[in-house]
Structures are given as structure tokens and as C-alpha cells.
Design an enzyme around this catalytic site. Structure first.
Site, PDB file in Angstrom:
ATOM      1  N   GLY A 240      -2.896 -11.391  -9.493  1.00  0.00           N
ATOM      2  CA  GLY A 240      -2.055 -10.364  -8.888  1.00  0.00           C
ATOM      3  C   GLY A 240      -2.384  -8.997  -9.428  1.00  0.00           C
ATOM      4  O   GLY A 240      -3.145  -8.856 -10.376  1.00  0.00           O
ATOM      5  N   PRO A 241      -1.802  -7.969  -8.819  1.00  0.00           N
ATOM      6  CA  PRO A 241      -2.071  -6.599  -9.264  1.00  0.00           C
ATOM      7  C   PRO A 241      -1.549  -6.367 -10.685  1.00  0.00           C
ATOM      8  O   PRO A 241      -0.721  -7.145 -11.165  1.00  0.00           O
ATOM      9  CB  PRO A 241      -1.299  -5.736  -8.275  1.00  0.00           C
ATOM     10  CG  PRO A 241      -0.815  -6.629  -7.211  1.00  0.00           C
ATOM     11  CD  PRO A 241      -0.856  -8.017  -7.709  1.00  0.00           C
ATOM     12  N   PRO A 242      -2.022  -5.340 -11.353  1.00  0.00           N
ATOM     13  CA  PRO A 242      -1.569  -5.053 -12.716  1.00  0.00           C
ATOM     14  C   PRO A 242      -0.068  -4.778 -12.753  1.00  0.00           C
ATOM     15  O   PRO A 242       0.477  -4.184 -11.828  1.00  0.00           O
ATOM     16  CB  PRO A 242      -2.336  -3.789 -13.103  1.00  0.00           C
ATOM     17  CG  PRO A 242      -3.419  -3.649 -12.114  1.00  0.00           C
ATOM     18  CD  PRO A 242      -3.018  -4.373 -10.887  1.00  0.00           C
ATOM     19  N   THR A 244       2.517  -6.793 -12.616  1.00  0.00           N
ATOM     20  CA  THR A 244       3.459  -7.580 -11.829  1.00  0.00           C
ATOM     21  C   THR A 244       4.091  -8.703 -12.637  1.00  0.00           C
ATOM     22  O   THR A 244       4.893  -9.458 -12.109  1.00  0.00           O
ATOM     23  CB  THR A 244       2.767  -8.184 -10.595  1.00  0.00           C
ATOM     24  OG1 THR A 244       1.536  -8.747 -11.009  1.00  0.00           O
ATOM     25  CG2 THR A 244       2.519  -7.136  -9.558  1.00  0.00           C
ATOM     26  N   LYS A 246       2.250 -11.036 -14.905  1.00  0.00           N
ATOM     27  CA  LYS A 246       1.445 -12.238 -15.139  1.00  0.00           C
ATOM     28  C   LYS A 246       1.534 -12.686 -16.595  1.00  0.00           C
ATOM     29  O   LYS A 246       1.804 -13.847 -16.886  1.00  0.00           O
ATOM     30  CB  LYS A 246      -0.020 -11.968 -14.763  1.00  0.00           C
ATOM     31  CG  LYS A 246      -0.199 -11.625 -13.301  1.00  0.00           C
ATOM     32  CD  LYS A 246      -1.647 -11.433 -12.935  1.00  0.00           C
ATOM     33  CE  LYS A 246      -2.266 -10.225 -13.610  1.00  0.00           C
ATOM     34  NZ  LYS A 246      -1.659  -8.949 -13.188  1.00  0.00           N
ATOM     35  N   THR A 247       1.306 -11.731 -17.496  1.00  0.00           N
ATOM     36  CA  THR A 247       1.382 -12.057 -18.914  1.00  0.00           C
ATOM     37  C   THR A 247       2.790 -12.535 -19.261  1.00  0.00           C
ATOM     38  O   THR A 247       2.967 -13.504 -20.003  1.00  0.00           O
ATOM     39  CB  THR A 247       1.025 -10.810 -19.739  1.00  0.00           C
ATOM     40  OG1 THR A 247      -0.200 -10.278 -19.247  1.00  0.00           O
ATOM     41  CG2 THR A 247       0.879 -11.144 -21.201  1.00  0.00           C
ATOM     42  N   HIS A 461       5.233  23.961   4.081  1.00  0.00           N
ATOM     43  CA  HIS A 461       4.363  22.787   4.115  1.00  0.00           C
ATOM     44  C   HIS A 461       5.204  21.514   4.030  1.00  0.00           C
ATOM     45  O   HIS A 461       5.067  20.602   4.846  1.00  0.00           O
ATOM     46  CB  HIS A 461       3.375  22.881   2.939  1.00  0.00           C
ATOM     47  CG  HIS A 461       2.468  21.702   2.791  1.00  0.00           C
ATOM     48  ND1 HIS A 461       1.123  21.761   3.040  1.00  0.00           N
ATOM     49  CD2 HIS A 461       2.712  20.424   2.400  1.00  0.00           C
ATOM     50  CE1 HIS A 461       0.583  20.579   2.816  1.00  0.00           C
ATOM     51  NE2 HIS A 461       1.530  19.748   2.418  1.00  0.00           N
ATOM     52  N   GLU A 462       6.090  21.470   3.039  1.00  0.00           N
ATOM     53  CA  GLU A 462       6.887  20.256   2.845  1.00  0.00           C
ATOM     54  C   GLU A 462       7.855  20.031   4.009  1.00  0.00           C
ATOM     55  O   GLU A 462       8.023  18.909   4.470  1.00  0.00           O
ATOM     56  CB  GLU A 462       7.665  20.325   1.526  1.00  0.00           C
ATOM     57  CG  GLU A 462       6.789  20.350   0.269  1.00  0.00           C
ATOM     58  CD  GLU A 462       5.832  19.178   0.189  1.00  0.00           C
ATOM     59  OE1 GLU A 462       6.127  18.093   0.753  1.00  0.00           O
ATOM     60  OE2 GLU A 462       4.761  19.335  -0.426  1.00  0.00           O
ATOM     61  N   ASP A 539      -2.986  15.120   1.294  1.00  0.00           N
ATOM     62  CA  ASP A 539      -2.533  14.651   2.607  1.00  0.00           C
ATOM     63  C   ASP A 539      -3.724  14.246   3.457  1.00  0.00           C
ATOM     64  O   ASP A 539      -3.709  13.206   4.122  1.00  0.00           O
ATOM     65  CB  ASP A 539      -1.788  15.780   3.340  1.00  0.00           C
ATOM     66  CG  ASP A 539      -0.555  16.234   2.587  1.00  0.00           C
ATOM     67  OD1 ASP A 539       0.018  15.414   1.857  1.00  0.00           O
ATOM     68  OD2 ASP A 539      -0.179  17.412   2.733  1.00  0.00           O
TER      69      ASP A 539
END
Ligand code: ADP
Ligand code: MG
Ligand code: ZN
Length: 659
Positions: A240-242, A244, A246-247, A461-462, A539
Site C-alpha cells: 500500500g501507499p506510504p 497507511t 502497514k508497519t 485568481h482564487e 493549476d
């Protein structure tokens, strides 16, 4: 460990090895020094010495306890100096006598012979007029022994000790000295104070926990499984992704099963010496089988488990280590209750041999948590901090889509830190929401003051982004807009938040709308100020990558249809993609992307032109307040829209009257 000690050959004892090396070195040293002392003189027999004495060839004899050193007389005529030379020398201020004396001492031959007890000797020497003497025995034999034997020994020992210690330190070995290299440095959590983590500490990974539960159950009562003939899977690979968990899950398995837990990182196996990793693997399995039932956990296994068929950079050490691991995994008997867990976020690089049944035959996917999972993870971590009673973790979970467990844990901690900074005793909802922004966008940069002009540009812009969001159908509502610069580079940003349950599929319309939202920032700059700024770089990057994925991966372009033109390489890390198509197609893809972006940009521009009044009004509000919430935004937006519609209605009805 006891049988381990018995098996050790004496040569494996580092102390003994040091001692042997030091003694040998000292002996050699002393021999060399002795031979250097005696090179000048030449050994003769005692009878030769007597003969020399008779022939009047001896100038001087030094009597020592074990030897006689004999200085031969030299021909005085050789040393005579003519008067010219001596006067020349005296003119230079040199004492001629002294020069002659030196020359005599340097040129006479020296012999030595063993000492024989001979009571005639002194009488004979007297008779021939040979001067004799004996050196005063001022040296202490004990001091002598210490100087020639103990001191060098100690120095050499010290040198070796320092050398090996620094070596083993550099290699991260915890074993004693140079002989500890091959031992695994698995951190052993003992049974009593096991890992301290249970499944209750891991939230939102129900499927993974279910798979692992079976392993725990097996470790508790293997007989149940033996009775029916079921074999325990030897290993499970957590993928899985870092961040998440696992350890964390691996530790929880050990905590639940109440068995020892050997945890080790894949990179710890690989050293600069070929063969060390392999011997570490051997050692680890030996230690673990002695403690079975237990769990071996190899974190980041891709460090050793990389596919071996990589021809560009082959690494002998890593391959040996991997081979050893493969054979150990075949060799051990899983019925004893030895379970191997491993974790990785790059399963695609792992060697196929590692993944075949009988080794890591079970693959447990640990995904990023969904909405409910995030809420559960937050609940786990919020227990550790004092909070106000009215906090709403559901809202926080909604705002943190796409984050992993580690991020959430980090956010809770950031919120607690913020509460302390504000001098409060409990964490408030505001702290939590601000912490999300800190993790996602970086800390507020209070000291960066934007000029009035830049502030206006950023504002428009925002609000451009936000308006595109509000007007289009397939977008998430605006949660907040700020124009406070943040440390991670943004000068302002628009935060979107899903209203309720997030969804896992994205339709083509949604992606197009999203691209339009990304491009609306630049569109606002152009429409209002007629300039293009660098603020839109991020963007543009994200819009382009979405457009590219639409065409190359999602089969959403008319031109290429459903051809898969790219594939993702490492799904759980940055998700980089590799191209599967010809160069011509790539050129066509680029043209498609440009056209698609152009279309979306035009759409964004139209939206802003139609809502120019709202754009102006909301931007002015933002410039004054620096922050606007989603509710305030919608309030102004709807008000402006209503009054606009009223106006057009009136105009229309006026037209009607005229007709
Ligand atoms: P990785 O998957 O990279 O090994 P870790 O297991 O090291 O991630 O997770 C790091 C930290 O994140 C954990 O110590 C824990 O505090 C938090 N965390 C991650 N996932 C979860 C989860 N599912 N439940 C609770 N905490 C989690
Ligand atoms: Mg980890
Ligand atoms: Zn922007």
C-alpha cells in the site's frame, strides 16, 4: 542462543584473535629491531678473538654478561693528516684532533663473540694493553620487558580495537567488533512487553485486519488447523501507499498473537560486504526458529527483493541476500508457527520468485482510508489529546480526502500544538481544521506581505476557481478561500470539500469540470487584469496531467477511443506513468491535450464573463477579509445572481410591454 555459544570455534572469539595478532606483530617488531642493532658488527669465534688478541689487532673490548664486543685497531697511518690540511682546518676553526678521533671510531671494525668463562682473559688483556670495560647494568629487566613486549602489544591491541569499532559502527552493526557483522540486528520485542499495539489501534483497515486475523488465530491454536490438514500461509505481504499503517498492522498482529516480533528493515540486510546480508538472513531465521511461534517482519522489503533480472545494475550482495531469503523461506517449517510478514509500497519491482505460492503467497492491500476509515483513524488518535466536547470529526474526515493514516495522525498532533501555541488547554474544532490546511498547504507565512496589486491578483485568481466550482454541476462545493501565503509556495488557495460520501468513480464530465476549475484561476487573471502570472503554474500542471490521463488511460477521447496509451508504473508512490505508444501517437496525444485544455479554458472564461459581477464583489470581500468561508461565498454569489436575474426579468417584462 546457548547452543550458539557452544558451537563457536575459539577463532570466533574476537578477543583471542586480537591477542594472537598482537603477539605476532610484537615478535616481528622485536626481531627487526634486534637485527638492526647487530648489522654493524660481525660474529667471530672465541678462538679467532684470542688470535686477534695475540696479533695485537684489538683496540678495545667491552665485556657484557653474554657477549664480548671487540673493536679492532686501525692503521694509524690512514688517519694521519698532513700539516697543510691540519693548518687549513685550524684556519676554519675546526679541531683536527677531534676529527681524527671521530674517524677512528667510525672506521674501526666491530666484532662480537659469545662470552666464555675464561679466567685468563683479563690477564691477557692487561698484558696486551687492551682497554676493557663493561656497561653499567642500569636497565631494569622488568622495565625492559614492559617496554619491548607489553607496550607494543597494548598499542597494537588498542589500534585494532578502535579500527574495528569504528568499522562496525559505520556498518550499523550492534554486534561486538568485527565478528558481529554477520549477525542480524533484528530488534526483538520480547513476549512480556510485546509490541503494545493491537488491532484496536489500527482503524479503517477492516479487510486487511480480517486477513491478518486468521494468522493471529493460527498462532493461538495451530492444532485446529492441523486437524483438518490446512497449512498456514508462510508469509503475507502488506502492500500500500506510504503512511497507511502497514508497519502498524504488522506490530498489531504480533501484539494480538502475543508472540515475539522480529522487526527488520530490508535495507538493514544489505551491507558493503558481499555475503553479509545472506548471513544476516540465515542468522535471523535461526534466532526466530528458536523462538517460534513468532513473527518476522521485514519492512520495506523492496530493498532486497528487487527483481534480479535487472541487467543494467546488478548487485551481487543484494542478489545473494535475496537468494538466501528465498531458500530460508522454503526451508522453514510453518507448522512451528513462524510467520513472515513483509511490507512494501512498490510491489511491482519485487522478484517473481518471492511472490510465488509457498513464500509470500498472501497479499494484503492496505489502501488509503475512505471517509469512514478516516473518521475512525481520527477517533483513534484524538483519544491521545484533550479536546473540547463539540468537536466534529466527521467534518474533518470530509475535508481530508486522499490523505493516509500517518497524515491524519500528524494533523491531530498539529492541532494540539496549535492549541498550546494559543495558550488553550484543549483542542478545538478550529485547531483541527487549521491543522488540515497546515498539512495540505503548509504553514501560514505571516511575514510575507503581498503588495496591494498582488493581493488583488491572487484574490481574483482564487475567486475565479471558486466561481467555476459553484457554477458547474459536477464539482465539490467550496469550503474556504484564503489569500494568506503558505510555506509550501501557494499565495492563496481554494479548499473544496465533498458534501457527503465521497465517490470512487469519476465520470468524464466531472474531469472536464475539474480541469475547467483549475484553469479558471488564470482566466480570471486575464479577464480582469489582462495579465498572465506564474501563480497558475501548479493549476496548469494538474489540469494537463488530468487531460493526459483522460486521453491515455481512461479512454475518454474521441480520437483514440479506448486505446491504453500509458500505464502506471508505481501505483502506490508517485504514480508515474510510462508511455506504450509510438512517437507519432505521442505527438498526436500532445495535440489532443492542447485542444482539450483550450476548450476548458474557453469554458472557464465564459463562466467568469457571465458572472463578472459576482467575481468583482466576492474578490473585494476577500481582499478586505483575507478569508472567506464557503457559506459567505455562496451567500454573496446567490444574492448577486438573484439581483441579476431580477434585472433581466424586469428588462424582459419592459420589453413585453412595448410589444
Ligand atoms: P506505513 O504504511 O508507511 O508503514 P506506518 O504503519 O508506519 O505506515 O504508519 C505511520 C503512523 O501513521 C502510525 O504510527 C500511526 O500513528 C498512523 N497510522 C497510519 N495508519 C493508521 C491506521 N489505519 N490507524 C491508525 N493509525 C494509523
Ligand atoms: Mg512502514
Ligand atoms: Zn490557482
Amino acid at each position: 542462543m546457548q547452543n550458539d555459544k557452544k558451537n563457536r570455534s575459539p577463532l570466533k572469539n574476537p578477543l583471542l584473535v586480537f591477542l594472537i595478532i598482537s603477539v605476532v606483530a610484537t615478535v616481528i617488531l622485536n626481531m627487526v629491531m634486534l637485527s638492526m642493532q647487530t648489522t654493524k658488527s660481525q660474529e667471530i669465534s672465541y678462538s679467532d678473538f684470542l688470535q686477534m688478541l695475540n696479533e695485537d689487532k684489538i683496540d678495545e673490548v667491552v665485556l657484557e654478561s653474554d657477549r664480548l664486543t671487540i673493536y679492532e685497531k686501525i692503521d694509524e697511518s690512514d688517519l694521519e693528516m698532513d700539516s697543510e690540511t691540519s693548518s687549513f682546518m685550524s684556519a676554519l676553526g675546526i679541531d683536527a684532533e677531534e676529527v681524527v678521533e671521530r674517524a677512528r671510531e667510525n672506521s674501526r671494525n666491530v666484532y662480537y663473540t659469545g662470552y666464555i668463562y675464561d679466567d685468563r682473559l683479563l690477564a691477557m688483556l692487561d698484558e696486551k694493553g687492551v682497554s676493557y670495560s663493561t656497561p653499567i647494568q642500569d636497565d631494569n629487566p622488568i622495565l625492559d620487558f614492559i617496554l619491548t613486549w607489553i607496550l607494543p602489544l597494548a598499542v597494537i591491541y588498542l589500534l585494532f580495537f578502535l579500527l574495528t569499532r569504528s568499522m562496525s559502527k559505520r556498518m550499523g552493526g550492534s554486534g561486538g567488533g568485527i565478528m558481529g557483522i554477520g549477525q542480524s540486528n533484528a530488534k526483538l520485542y520480547s513476549v512480556e512487553n510485546a509490541t503494545g499495539v493491537t488491532f484496536a489501534d489500527v482503524a479503517g483497515q477492516e479487510e486487511a485486519k480480517e486477513s491478518l486475523d486468521e494468522i493471529v488465530d493460527y498462532l493461538h491454536n495451530p492444532s485446529k488447523y492441523h486437524a483438518i490438514g490446512a497449512k498456514q500461509p508462510k508469509g503475507a505481504l502488506l502492500v500500500g501507499p506510504p503512511g497507511t499503517g502497514k508497519t502498524l498492522l504488522a506490530k498489531a498482529v504480533a501484539g494480538e498473537a502475543k508472540v515475539p516480533f522480529f522487526s527488520l528493515s530490508g535495507s538493514e540486510f544489505v551491507e558493503m560486504f558481499v555475503g553479509v546480508g545472506a548471513s544476516r538472513v540465515r542468522d535471523l531465521f535461526k534466532q526466530a526458529s528458536a523462538k517460534a511461534p513468532c513473527i518476522i517482519f521485514i519492512d520495506e522489503i523492496d530493498a532486497i527483493g528487487k527483481s534480479r533480472d535487472n541487467q543494467i545494475s546488478s548487485n551481487d550482495e543484494r542478489e545473494q541476500t535475496l537468494n538466501q531469503l528465498l531458500s530460508e523461506m522454503d526451508g522453514f517449517d510453518s507448522s512451528k508457527g513462524l510467520v513472515i510478514l513483509a511490507a512494501t509500497n512498490r510491489p511491482e519491482v519485487l522478484d517473481k520468485a518471492l511472490l510465488r505460492p509457498g513464500r509470500f503467497d498472501r497479499r494484503i492491500i492496505v489502501e488509503k482510508p475512505d471517509l469512514k476509515g478516516r473518521e475512525d483513524i481520527l477517533k483513534v488518535h484524538i483519544k491521545n489529546v484533550k479536546t473540547e466536547p463539540d468537536i466534529n470529526l466527521h467534518e474533518m474526515a470530509l475535508a481530508t480526502s486522499g490523505t493516509a493514516g500517518a497524515d491524519l495522525a500528524n494533523m491531530v498532533n498539529e492541532a494540539a500544538l496549535r492549541a498550546v501555541r494559543c495558550g488553550r488547554k484543549t483542542v478545538s474544532q478550529e485547531d483541527l481544521m487549521e491543522a488540515i490546511e497546515v498539512i495540505i498547504a503548509g504553514k501560514e507565512k505571516k511575514d510575507r506581505i503581498l503588495s496591494e496589486k498582488e493581493k488583488r491578483i491572487v484574490s481574483f485568481h482564487e475567486v475565479g476557481h471558486a466561481l467555476a466550482t459553484a457554477v458547474q454541476k459536477h464539482t465539490q462545493p467550496v469550503h474556504k478561500i484564503t489569500i494568506v501565503p503558505r510555506t509550501m509556495g501557494s499565495l492563496g488557495y481554494t479548499m473544496q470539500m465533498p458534501e457527503e460520501e465521497e465517490h470512487y468513480l469519476m465520470s468524464k464530465d466531472e474531469i472536464l469540470d475539474q480541469i475547467t476549475v483549475f484553469l479558471a484561476g488564470r482566466a480570471a487573471e486575464e479577464l480582469v487584469f489582462n495579465i498572465k502570472t506564474t501563480g497558475a503554474a501548479n493549476d496548469i500542471e494538474r489540469a494537463t496531467s488530468l487531460a493526459r490521463n483522460m486521453i491515455t488511460q481512461y479512454g475518454m477521447s474521441d480520437k483514440f477511443g479506448m486505446a491504453g496509451l500509458e500505464s502506471i508504473q508505481n501505483k502506490y508512490l508517485d504514480g508515474r506513468s510510462v508511455s506504450n505508444c509510438s512517437e507519432e501517437t505521442k505527438t498526436d496525444i500532445d495535440k489532443e491535450i492542447v485542444a482539450l485544455l483550450k476548450k476548458c479554458y474557453d469554458k472557464a472564461m465564459n463562466i467568469l464573463k457571465e458572472n463578472r459581477d459576482a467575481l468583482d464583489e466576492i474578490s473585494e470581500f476577500l481582499i478586505n477579509k483575507e478569508t472567506i468561508t464557503g457559506d459567505q461565498f455562496m451567500e454573496i454569489f446567490n444574492r448577486v445572481k438573484d439581483s441579476r436575474e431580477e434585472k433581466t426579468d424586469n428588462a424582459e417584462s419592459a420589453d413585453d410591454h412595448e410589444e
